[in-house]
Design a protein around this motif. Structure first.
Motif, short mmCIF file in Angstrom:
data_model
loop_
_atom_site.label_atom_id
_atom_site.label_comp_id
_atom_site.label_asym_id
_atom_site.label_seq_id
_atom_site.Cartn_x
_atom_site.Cartn_y
_atom_site.Cartn_z
N ARG A 59 -1.06 12.54 -1.08
CA ARG A 59 -2.55 12.31 -0.54
C ARG A 59 -2.68 12.39 0.98
O ARG A 59 -3.50 12.98 1.69
N LEU A 60 -2.05 11.15 1.38
CA LEU A 60 -2.22 10.91 2.75
C LEU A 60 -1.27 11.34 3.71
O LEU A 60 -1.17 11.38 4.86
N ASN A 61 -0.47 12.54 3.19
CA ASN A 61 0.65 13.04 4.25
C ASN A 61 1.35 12.24 4.79
O ASN A 61 1.80 12.38 5.85
N LEU A 62 2.37 11.33 3.87
CA LEU A 62 3.09 10.21 4.70
C LEU A 62 4.58 10.53 4.11
O LEU A 62 4.65 10.93 2.93
N ARG A 63 5.49 10.05 5.02
CA ARG A 63 6.72 10.09 4.70
C ARG A 63 7.37 8.99 3.72
O ARG A 63 8.23 9.45 3.05
N ASP A 64 6.76 7.70 3.83
CA ASP A 64 7.33 6.89 3.02
C ASP A 64 6.33 5.60 2.92
O ASP A 64 5.31 5.58 3.52
N ARG A 65 7.06 4.50 2.50
CA ARG A 65 6.12 3.31 2.09
C ARG A 65 5.87 2.62 3.44
O ARG A 65 4.98 1.85 3.37
N THR A 66 6.84 2.66 4.17
CA THR A 66 6.56 1.90 5.56
C THR A 66 5.29 2.53 6.07
O THR A 66 4.37 1.55 6.78
N GLN A 67 5.06 3.96 6.24
CA GLN A 67 3.89 4.49 6.69
C GLN A 67 2.75 4.14 6.06
O GLN A 67 1.61 3.89 6.43
N ALA A 68 2.93 4.03 4.66
CA ALA A 68 1.69 3.80 3.71
C ALA A 68 1.27 2.31 4.06
O ALA A 68 0.15 1.88 3.95
N ALA A 69 2.29 1.30 4.28
CA ALA A 69 1.88 -0.03 4.67
C ALA A 69 1.26 0.16 5.92
O ALA A 69 0.31 -0.90 6.01
N ILE A 70 1.60 0.60 6.97
CA ILE A 70 0.72 0.55 8.11
C ILE A 70 -0.62 1.14 7.94
O ILE A 70 -1.49 0.35 8.56
N ILE A 71 -0.90 2.02 7.28
CA ILE A 71 -2.22 2.57 6.84
C ILE A 71 -3.01 1.71 6.09
O ILE A 71 -4.08 1.56 6.52
N ALA A 72 -2.57 1.10 5.20
CA ALA A 72 -3.01 0.06 4.51
C ALA A 72 -3.79 -1.13 5.25
O ALA A 72 -4.80 -1.40 5.22
N ASN A 73 -2.71 -1.52 6.13
CA ASN A 73 -2.99 -2.73 7.18
C ASN A 73 -3.98 -2.11 8.06
O ASN A 73 -4.98 -3.16 8.57
N THR A 74 -4.00 -0.82 8.56
CA THR A 74 -4.95 -0.60 9.58
C THR A 74 -6.33 -0.65 9.00
O THR A 74 -7.35 -0.95 9.76
N PHE A 75 -6.66 0.01 7.79
CA PHE A 75 -7.70 0.04 7.01
C PHE A 75 -8.18 -0.85 5.78
O PHE A 75 -8.78 -0.57 4.97
N LEU A 76 -7.54 -2.06 6.19
CA LEU A 76 -7.67 -3.29 5.08
C LEU A 76 -9.28 -3.46 4.76
O LEU A 76 -9.39 -3.75 3.65
N ASP A 77 -9.80 -3.61 5.77
CA ASP A 77 -11.41 -3.91 5.50
C ASP A 77 -12.02 -2.89 4.50
O ASP A 77 -12.61 -3.23 3.46
N TYR A 78 -11.71 -1.69 4.78
CA TYR A 78 -12.29 -0.38 3.92
C TYR A 78 -11.54 -0.52 2.53
O TYR A 78 -12.39 -0.31 1.55
N LEU A 79 -10.27 -0.92 2.41
CA LEU A 79 -9.68 -0.88 0.96
C LEU A 79 -10.22 -1.95 0.29
O LEU A 79 -10.69 -1.75 -0.88
N ASN A 80 -10.44 -3.16 0.85
CA ASN A 80 -11.23 -4.50 0.40
C ASN A 80 -12.33 -4.14 -0.34
O ASN A 80 -12.88 -4.41 -1.16
N GLN A 81 -13.31 -3.43 0.51
CA GLN A 81 -14.55 -2.80 0.37
C GLN A 81 -14.95 -2.00 -0.78
O GLN A 81 -15.96 -1.90 -1.38
N SER A 82 -14.02 -1.12 -0.93
CA SER A 82 -13.94 -0.01 -1.73
C SER A 82 -13.58 0.02 -3.00
O SER A 82 -13.46 0.92 -3.77
N LYS A 83 -12.86 -1.44 -3.68
CA LYS A 83 -12.34 -1.32 -4.66
C LYS A 83 -13.30 -1.16 -5.86
O LYS A 83 -14.55 -1.58 -5.88
#
Length: 220
Positions: A196-220
């Motif tokens: 869905r996020l068009n990412l290659r691997d877990r490392t890229q996913a971790a960076i995305i999660a860190n970048t939008f951490l506030d959003y992820l926390n708020q949207s649970k």
């Protein structure tokens, strides 16, 4: 059978790794090298699937060897296995084509899992290494938060939880335990997240999660 080449300047380390990994029915140790130059030559002769590469070695270090092997041989995947978690080593190894970076205190069963994952094309980073990369990313990131990508908003609540746990360096087994779901379900969630996020691997996913951490926390 996954063909593995061991590269380490310490014979005792190589022998220990060989003894442990040969207990795995799907792993075959096809050769050993004590420096990067030998690793390149043996790569040509043996065509291993995965190379366990040390960093600091005489004649040619692991970073230089990784760079040359990635240039010359298509399909050989490299997993750095070292005692050094220096930021420069981590960054240099990954930038030159290594698909994973683990420390030598990694339990043998986890190392075997990592080799299989690397063989399938998934990156593997130890928890401490993930934190280093995320810290480096945060330090270099712009102060103004970027807009949330629409694809991130489309993730299900469970996928967002999995994404946050990926950012902590948790593997599939650890995520499954924390969320009380099966490893197979976690694997499916990870695949969906990457697609869905068009990412290659877990490392890229971790960076995305860190970048939008506030959003992820708020949207649970």
């Amino acid at each position: 059978m996954i063909k593995v080449l061991l590269v380490d300047d310490q014979n005792l380390i190589r022998q220990g790794l060989k003894a442990l990994l040969e207990l795995e029915p799907d792993l075959e140790i096809v050769g050993e090298a004590e420096n990067g130059e030998q690793a390149i030559n043996l790569s040509a002769q043996l065509q291993p699937d995965v190379i366990l590469m040390d960093i600091r070695m005489p004649i040619m270090d692991g970073v230089a060897a990784t760079r040359e092997i990635q240039k010359r041989f298509v399909g050989i995947k490299i997993l750095v296995l070292t005692t050094f978690d220096n930021d420069e080593y981590v960054t240099a190894a990954l930038q030159n084509g290594a698909m994973g970076y683990l420390l030598k205190d990694t339990p043998s069963e986890e190392l075997a899992v990592a080799i299989r994952a690397i063989y399938k094309g998934y990156s593997q980073l130890g928890p401490g290494i993930v934190k280093k990369l995320l810290t480096q990313f945060s330090t270099n990131a712009p102060t103004q938060s970027p807009p949330v990508p629409p694809s991130l908003a489309e993730l299900t609540p469970r996928e967002k939880e999995v994404l946050q746990l990926i950012a902590t360096g948790a593997n599939n087994k650890e995520i499954a335990q924390q969320l009380y779901i099966s490893e197979g379900t976690v694997k499916n969630h990870v695949t969906n997240i990457l697609n869905r996020l068009n990412l290659r691997d877990r490392t890229q996913a971790a960076i995305i999660a860190n970048t939008f951490l506030d959003y992820l926390n708020q949207s649970k």
